[in-house]
Design a protein around this motif. Structure first.
Motif, PDB file in Angstrom:
ATOM      1  N   LEU A 225       0.816  -1.210   0.000  1.00 41.32           N
ATOM      2  CA  LEU A 225       0.000   0.000   0.000  1.00 41.32           C
ATOM      3  C   LEU A 225       0.853   1.265   0.000  1.00 41.32           C
ATOM      4  CD1 LEU A 225      -2.815  -1.010   2.505  1.00 41.32           C
ATOM      5  CD2 LEU A 225      -2.922  -0.942   0.011  1.00 41.32           C
ATOM      6  N   ASP A 226       2.012   1.222   0.598  1.00 42.38           N
ATOM      7  CA  ASP A 226       2.867   2.401   0.675  1.00 42.38           C
ATOM      8  C   ASP A 226       3.696   2.612  -0.590  1.00 42.38           C
ATOM      9  OD1 ASP A 226       4.042   4.625   2.077  1.00 42.38           O
ATOM     10  OD2 ASP A 226       5.853   3.390   2.219  1.00 42.38           O
ATOM     11  N   ARG A 227       4.161   1.547  -1.204  1.00 44.55           N
ATOM     12  CA  ARG A 227       5.094   1.655  -2.325  1.00 44.55           C
ATOM     13  C   ARG A 227       4.484   1.438  -3.704  1.00 44.55           C
ATOM     14  NH1 ARG A 227       9.372   4.264  -0.428  1.00 44.55           N
ATOM     15  NH2 ARG A 227       9.927   3.453   1.596  1.00 44.55           N
ATOM     16  N   LEU A 228       3.498   0.564  -3.827  1.00 44.35           N
ATOM     17  CA  LEU A 228       3.000   0.193  -5.156  1.00 44.35           C
ATOM     18  C   LEU A 228       1.687   0.877  -5.517  1.00 44.35           C
ATOM     19  CD1 LEU A 228       3.825  -3.611  -5.162  1.00 44.35           C
ATOM     20  CD2 LEU A 228       5.171  -1.731  -6.087  1.00 44.35           C
ATOM     21  N   ALA A 229       0.623   0.543  -4.835  1.00 51.29           N
ATOM     22  CA  ALA A 229      -0.683   1.079  -5.205  1.00 51.29           C
ATOM     23  C   ALA A 229      -1.683   0.847  -4.076  1.00 51.29           C
ATOM     24  CB  ALA A 229      -1.191   0.406  -6.475  1.00 51.29           C
ATOM     25  N   TYR A 230      -2.755   1.608  -4.107  1.00 53.76           N
ATOM     26  CA  TYR A 230      -3.850   1.360  -3.192  1.00 53.76           C
ATOM     27  C   TYR A 230      -5.166   1.773  -3.833  1.00 53.76           C
ATOM     28  CZ  TYR A 230      -3.702   6.321  -1.834  1.00 53.76           C
ATOM     29  OH  TYR A 230      -3.719   7.692  -1.838  1.00 53.76           O
ATOM     30  N   VAL A 231      -6.246   1.303  -3.259  1.00 55.80           N
ATOM     31  CA  VAL A 231      -7.586   1.547  -3.787  1.00 55.80           C
ATOM     32  C   VAL A 231      -8.191   2.731  -3.041  1.00 55.80           C
ATOM     33  CG1 VAL A 231      -9.883   0.549  -4.086  1.00 55.80           C
ATOM     34  CG2 VAL A 231      -7.860  -0.884  -4.348  1.00 55.80           C
ATOM     35  N   ALA A 232      -8.839   3.630  -3.793  1.00 59.45           N
ATOM     36  CA  ALA A 232      -9.477   4.799  -3.193  1.00 59.45           C
ATOM     37  C   ALA A 232     -10.842   5.026  -3.840  1.00 59.45           C
ATOM     38  CB  ALA A 232      -8.607   6.032  -3.369  1.00 59.45           C
ATOM     39  N   ARG A 233     -11.674   5.755  -3.156  1.00 55.92           N
ATOM     40  CA  ARG A 233     -13.006   6.084  -3.659  1.00 55.92           C
ATOM     41  C   ARG A 233     -13.046   7.558  -4.034  1.00 55.92           C
ATOM     42  NH1 ARG A 233     -18.075   5.065   0.121  1.00 55.92           N
ATOM     43  NH2 ARG A 233     -16.685   6.263   1.440  1.00 55.92           N
ATOM     44  N   VAL A 234     -13.601   7.853  -5.214  1.00 58.66           N
ATOM     45  CA  VAL A 234     -13.723   9.226  -5.701  1.00 58.66           C
ATOM     46  C   VAL A 234     -15.177   9.643  -5.544  1.00 58.66           C
ATOM     47  CG1 VAL A 234     -13.511  10.740  -7.688  1.00 58.66           C
ATOM     48  CG2 VAL A 234     -11.862   8.909  -7.350  1.00 58.66           C
ATOM     49  N   GLU A 235     -15.380  10.709  -4.793  1.00 61.77           N
ATOM     50  CA  GLU A 235     -16.731  11.234  -4.581  1.00 61.77           C
ATOM     51  C   GLU A 235     -16.755  12.710  -4.951  1.00 61.77           C
ATOM     52  OE1 GLU A 235     -17.023  10.438  -0.404  1.00 61.77           O
ATOM     53  OE2 GLU A 235     -18.213   8.639  -0.781  1.00 61.77           O
ATOM     54  N   GLY A 236     -17.918  13.198  -5.302  1.00 60.05           N
ATOM     55  CA  GLY A 236     -18.069  14.615  -5.567  1.00 60.05           C
ATOM     56  C   GLY A 236     -17.857  14.982  -7.021  1.00 60.05           C
ATOM     57  N   ALA A 237     -17.933  16.282  -7.293  1.00 55.24           N
ATOM     58  CA  ALA A 237     -17.928  16.781  -8.665  1.00 55.24           C
ATOM     59  C   ALA A 237     -16.557  17.243  -9.139  1.00 55.24           C
ATOM     60  CB  ALA A 237     -18.916  17.933  -8.779  1.00 55.24           C
ATOM     61  N   SER A 238     -15.529  17.144  -8.325  1.00 55.71           N
ATOM     62  CA  SER A 238     -14.240  17.729  -8.696  1.00 55.71           C
ATOM     63  C   SER A 238     -13.589  17.047  -9.895  1.00 55.71           C
ATOM     64  CB  SER A 238     -13.281  17.683  -7.508  1.00 55.71           C
ATOM     65  OG  SER A 238     -12.995  16.344  -7.163  1.00 55.71           O
ATOM     66  N   MET A 239     -13.872  15.789 -10.151  1.00 60.62           N
ATOM     67  CA  MET A 239     -13.251  15.069 -11.260  1.00 60.62           C
ATOM     68  C   MET A 239     -14.234  14.763 -12.394  1.00 60.62           C
ATOM     69  SD  MET A 239     -10.109  14.892 -10.598  1.00 60.62           S
ATOM     70  CE  MET A 239      -9.628  13.801 -11.894  1.00 60.62           C
ATOM     71  N   GLN A 240     -15.395  15.378 -12.385  1.00 62.60           N
ATOM     72  CA  GLN A 240     -16.368  15.131 -13.454  1.00 62.60           C
ATOM     73  C   GLN A 240     -15.910  15.786 -14.742  1.00 62.60           C
ATOM     74  OE1 GLN A 240     -20.059  16.613 -11.915  1.00 62.60           O
ATOM     75  NE2 GLN A 240     -20.595  14.656 -11.022  1.00 62.60           N
ATOM     76  N   PRO A 241     -16.167  15.278 -15.896  1.00 65.56           N
ATOM     77  CA  PRO A 241     -16.913  14.062 -16.204  1.00 65.56           C
ATOM     78  C   PRO A 241     -16.033  12.813 -16.288  1.00 65.56           C
ATOM     79  CG  PRO A 241     -16.511  15.214 -18.229  1.00 65.56           C
ATOM     80  CD  PRO A 241     -15.891  16.034 -17.114  1.00 65.56           C
ATOM     81  N   SER A 242     -14.712  12.931 -16.085  1.00 67.75           N
ATOM     82  CA  SER A 242     -13.836  11.760 -16.203  1.00 67.75           C
ATOM     83  C   SER A 242     -14.170  10.697 -15.169  1.00 67.75           C
ATOM     84  CB  SER A 242     -12.372  12.166 -16.039  1.00 67.75           C
ATOM     85  OG  SER A 242     -11.995  13.042 -17.067  1.00 67.75           O
ATOM     86  N   LEU A 243     -14.309  11.107 -13.925  1.00 72.86           N
ATOM     87  CA  LEU A 243     -14.657  10.200 -12.840  1.00 72.86           C
ATOM     88  C   LEU A 243     -15.945  10.678 -12.194  1.00 72.86           C
ATOM     89  CD1 LEU A 243     -11.159   9.795 -11.194  1.00 72.86           C
ATOM     90  CD2 LEU A 243     -12.279   8.205 -12.738  1.00 72.86           C
ATOM     91  N   ASN A 244     -16.739   9.736 -11.749  1.00 76.79           N
ATOM     92  CA  ASN A 244     -17.990  10.028 -11.050  1.00 76.79           C
ATOM     93  C   ASN A 244     -18.934  10.872 -11.897  1.00 76.79           C
ATOM     94  OD1 ASN A 244     -19.742   9.870  -8.952  1.00 76.79           O
ATOM     95  ND2 ASN A 244     -18.748  11.429  -7.712  1.00 76.79           N
ATOM     96  N   PRO A 245     -19.278  10.415 -13.100  1.00 79.04           N
ATOM     97  CA  PRO A 245     -20.083  11.232 -14.013  1.00 79.04           C
ATOM     98  C   PRO A 245     -21.512  11.495 -13.539  1.00 79.04           C
ATOM     99  CG  PRO A 245     -19.787   9.047 -14.921  1.00 79.04           C
ATOM    100  CD  PRO A 245     -18.940   9.130 -13.688  1.00 79.04           C
ATOM    101  N   GLU A 246     -22.075  10.636 -12.693  1.00 78.58           N
ATOM    102  CA  GLU A 246     -23.461  10.832 -12.263  1.00 78.58           C
ATOM    103  C   GLU A 246     -23.606  11.853 -11.152  1.00 78.58           C
ATOM    104  OE1 GLU A 246     -22.466   7.383 -12.576  1.00 78.58           O
ATOM    105  OE2 GLU A 246     -23.232   7.472 -14.615  1.00 78.58           O
TER     106      GLU A 246
END
Length: 83
Positions: A30-51
């Motif tokens: 988790l520290d060196r390679l990768a980890y899973v996260a949840r994207v919420e809200g409108a800050s990354m729309q429309p690429s992420l979280n389009p609804e």
């Protein structure tokens, strides 16, 4: 009854040894390679979280590329500020 106590000790010993191996490996991944996260809200729309606010996207954040400066045009970069 003595046999049951031996089984319990072996079970606990196997659990503890597995725990002490699994935790450092997981923390390192988790520290060196990768980890899973949840994207919420409108800050990354429309690429992420389009609804919008009712749903959230799950993303894999790649730390390896960022640590080795392999970020390219078009990549989404996540910045976490810790105070």
């Amino acid at each position: 009854m003595a046999q049951m106590g031996g089984f319990g000790r072996r079970y606990i010993k196997a659990f503890v040894s597995g725990f002490f191996i699994a935790v450092p490996v997981t923390v390192t991944v988790l520290d060196r390679l990768a980890y899973v996260a949840r994207v919420e809200g409108a800050s990354m729309q429309p690429s992420l979280n389009p609804e919008g606010g009712t749903t959230s996207d799950i993303v894999l954040l790649n730390r390896w590329s960022v640590r080795h400066y392999q970020v390219q045009r078009g990549d989404i970069v996540s910045v976490v500020l810790m105070f």
